[in-house]
Design a protein around this motif. Sequence first.
Motif, short mmCIF file in Angstrom:
data_model
loop_
_atom_site.label_atom_id
_atom_site.label_comp_id
_atom_site.label_asym_id
_atom_site.label_seq_id
_atom_site.Cartn_x
_atom_site.Cartn_y
_atom_site.Cartn_z
N GLY A 6 94.83 47.31 12.46
CA GLY A 6 94.80 47.22 13.91
C GLY A 6 93.78 46.26 14.46
O GLY A 6 93.87 45.85 15.63
N SER A 7 92.81 45.86 13.65
CA SER A 7 91.82 44.87 14.09
C SER A 7 92.18 43.46 13.64
O SER A 7 91.41 42.52 13.82
CB SER A 7 90.43 45.23 13.55
OG SER A 7 90.44 45.27 12.13
N GLY A 8 93.38 43.32 13.00
CA GLY A 8 93.81 42.01 12.54
C GLY A 8 93.29 41.63 11.18
O GLY A 8 93.35 40.46 10.79
N GLN A 9 92.80 42.60 10.42
CA GLN A 9 92.29 42.33 9.08
C GLN A 9 93.42 42.40 8.06
O GLN A 9 94.20 43.35 8.04
CB GLN A 9 91.20 43.34 8.71
CG GLN A 9 90.58 43.12 7.35
CD GLN A 9 89.50 44.14 7.04
OE1 GLN A 9 89.36 45.13 7.74
NE2 GLN A 9 88.74 43.90 5.98
N GLU A 10 93.51 41.39 7.20
CA GLU A 10 94.52 41.38 6.15
C GLU A 10 94.07 42.24 4.98
O GLU A 10 92.93 42.16 4.54
CB GLU A 10 94.74 39.95 5.67
CG GLU A 10 95.69 39.85 4.49
CD GLU A 10 95.79 38.43 3.94
OE1 GLU A 10 96.43 38.26 2.89
OE2 GLU A 10 95.23 37.50 4.58
N ILE A 11 94.97 43.08 4.48
CA ILE A 11 94.67 43.90 3.30
C ILE A 11 95.80 43.80 2.30
O ILE A 11 96.95 43.55 2.65
CB ILE A 11 94.42 45.38 3.65
CG1 ILE A 11 95.65 46.01 4.33
CG2 ILE A 11 93.19 45.53 4.55
CD1 ILE A 11 95.53 47.51 4.53
N LEU A 63 98.96 52.88 10.90
CA LEU A 63 97.75 52.46 10.20
C LEU A 63 97.67 50.95 10.03
O LEU A 63 96.58 50.38 10.08
CB LEU A 63 97.68 53.13 8.83
CG LEU A 63 97.59 54.65 8.80
CD1 LEU A 63 97.55 55.17 7.36
CD2 LEU A 63 96.36 55.14 9.56
N ALA A 64 98.80 50.32 9.77
CA ALA A 64 98.81 48.88 9.54
C ALA A 64 100.23 48.37 9.71
O ALA A 64 101.20 49.13 9.63
CB ALA A 64 98.29 48.55 8.14
N LEU A 65 100.35 47.07 9.94
CA LEU A 65 101.64 46.41 10.02
C LEU A 65 101.96 45.86 8.63
O LEU A 65 101.32 44.92 8.16
CB LEU A 65 101.60 45.28 11.04
CG LEU A 65 101.20 45.67 12.47
CD1 LEU A 65 101.05 44.43 13.34
CD2 LEU A 65 102.20 46.63 13.07
N ILE A 66 102.92 46.46 7.95
CA ILE A 66 103.29 46.03 6.61
C ILE A 66 104.13 44.76 6.73
O ILE A 66 105.15 44.74 7.42
CB ILE A 66 104.07 47.12 5.87
CG1 ILE A 66 103.18 48.35 5.66
CG2 ILE A 66 104.59 46.61 4.54
CD1 ILE A 66 103.93 49.56 5.10
N THR A 67 103.71 43.71 6.05
CA THR A 67 104.41 42.43 6.11
C THR A 67 105.18 42.10 4.84
O THR A 67 106.22 41.44 4.90
CB THR A 67 103.43 41.29 6.40
OG1 THR A 67 102.45 41.24 5.35
CG2 THR A 67 102.72 41.51 7.74
N GLU A 68 104.66 42.54 3.69
CA GLU A 68 105.31 42.25 2.40
C GLU A 68 105.20 43.47 1.49
O GLU A 68 104.24 44.24 1.60
CB GLU A 68 104.64 41.06 1.71
CG GLU A 68 104.71 39.76 2.48
CD GLU A 68 103.89 38.65 1.84
OE1 GLU A 68 103.45 38.83 0.68
OE2 GLU A 68 103.66 37.61 2.49
N LYS A 91 92.92 57.20 10.56
CA LYS A 91 93.56 56.33 11.56
C LYS A 91 92.53 55.42 12.22
O LYS A 91 92.76 54.21 12.40
CB LYS A 91 94.27 57.21 12.59
CG LYS A 91 94.62 56.55 13.92
CD LYS A 91 95.81 55.65 13.84
CE LYS A 91 96.27 55.23 15.24
NZ LYS A 91 97.27 54.16 15.21
N LEU A 92 91.37 55.95 12.56
CA LEU A 92 90.34 55.15 13.23
C LEU A 92 89.80 54.05 12.32
O LEU A 92 89.42 52.98 12.80
CB LEU A 92 89.20 56.05 13.70
CG LEU A 92 89.46 56.88 14.95
CD1 LEU A 92 88.29 57.82 15.22
CD2 LEU A 92 89.70 55.98 16.16
N GLN A 93 89.74 54.30 11.03
CA GLN A 93 89.27 53.27 10.11
C GLN A 93 90.22 52.08 10.07
O GLN A 93 89.79 50.93 10.00
CB GLN A 93 89.11 53.86 8.70
CG GLN A 93 87.97 54.84 8.56
CD GLN A 93 86.62 54.18 8.82
OE1 GLN A 93 86.31 53.11 8.30
NE2 GLN A 93 85.81 54.82 9.65
N PHE A 94 91.50 52.37 10.09
CA PHE A 94 92.50 51.31 10.06
C PHE A 94 92.73 50.68 11.43
O PHE A 94 93.08 49.50 11.53
CB PHE A 94 93.84 51.86 9.55
CG PHE A 94 93.93 51.99 8.05
CD1 PHE A 94 94.49 50.98 7.29
CD2 PHE A 94 93.48 53.13 7.41
CE1 PHE A 94 94.59 51.10 5.92
CE2 PHE A 94 93.58 53.26 6.04
CZ PHE A 94 94.13 52.23 5.28
#
Length: 460
Positions: free
Chosen positions: A171-176, A202-207, A443-446
């Motif tokens: 959510g902060s735009g960090q790639e993981i 939690l995150a936007l899954i791209t791949e 959730k807040l961490q992500f």
Amino acid sequence: MLSDRALAAFRSALGADRVFDDAATRAVYACDETPRRVEPDAVLFPTSHDEVVALARIAFEHRIALTPRGAGSGNVGGALPAPGSVVVSFECMRRVLEFDPANRLIVVEAGVVTGEIDRIARSAGLFYPPDPGSSTYCRIGGNLAMNAAGPRAVKYGVTRDYVLGLRAVTGSGQEIRTGCRTTKGVTGYDLSRLLVGSGGTLALITEATLKLLPAPEAVATLRVCFNSNRAALDAVSRVMQQAVVPCALEFMDHRAIDAIRPTGAADDLPPGTRALLMVEADGAAEDVPRQIAALEQALAGDGLLGMKSGFERDEITLLWTARKSLSHAVKQIAPLKINEDVVVPVSQLADLVDFIDHTAHAHRLAVVSFGHAGNGNLHVNLMVHPDDADEMERAHLAHDAILLRVLALGGTLSGEHGIGTEKRRFVDREIDPPTLDLMRAIKLQFDPHGLLNPGKLFPD
């Protein structure tokens, strides 16, 4: 509405032809398969992982909520936009990035159609086991968000079981990156399994890097008819207690059979059929007949009216006619389907179906139940007329009673459709407060500002 500055930033990052804030586009993306509608402020169409990183960082800077979307085929409001949010549609991210038959894996972007993954795998003698009913059009990103499954889950498991690794954006735009390329690996926490089923919160899954299996040499099918729901579901319990695990074990109740009768799909069922099971076995060609014989033995019992088997493609297709015609037939009962996706222990399935029958009768409703009986996963469909206020009120009372009964039987609120907006008020009935608190902390961490798919999953 979006500020001009934010809109300009999105257009700079994605291109003007990938950012739409016109009324027509916003209307198209205002809902999923649920009847509710909330128009987003804009719709974004990223074409790469890097573009998702960029738009997430813009959203974080401007405090803009993001609603991720695959094909919009979910029916619990998982892709329903939050007020003031922007929809991120992954339908343009359709690349197969790698296909490695030697290591039995495939790497795909989130917008790849699920059925396409299986088609590519089978070209090399492999297959992708998860098979949701919408596989011909649903996107793998949506499957990952909801941990989708399908009939083969009884033997092969669900989407989560085939995820080796993920690439995602917080959510902060960090790639993981999570997981690895091997089928064994215990370095660090298993964040892949955490993200799968999280509904895009939690995150936007791209791949996704997905595991493939060798395709079975042969498949055979049994269509088994019973004189009652309980007789059929008692047979399910017998099947799941013996050694041969079917690759599909599907159930249709008496209302489902009544629904398909006008279509002619039930014409060849034995007289008095009030429940139906579809049972499949797969594996080595020489072993499938042995499996079918074992399944036939387990299925035989009180209430059995007839059993047909099919070993060739045409025979199997014909046997599945009744089940395949159900979706269209149910829509003829009433214009609105309130679709539930509940799971109970297999031994409790007959009690749940009895309760649903009694509830439908008490509330004067048409309720059609079918589903993946081998997992105890039942799709309960309340067919209603949305312009009939009294019927809608009765339907909501029946719906709530069924969910509470599921929990009382030791079950869970969702097997594969997710929680979305529609069931989150029941989540704290299933999950205790300390566990919910821990989930909210994760959730807040992500997603420190709560921008990813707000209004989903957790109760207020």
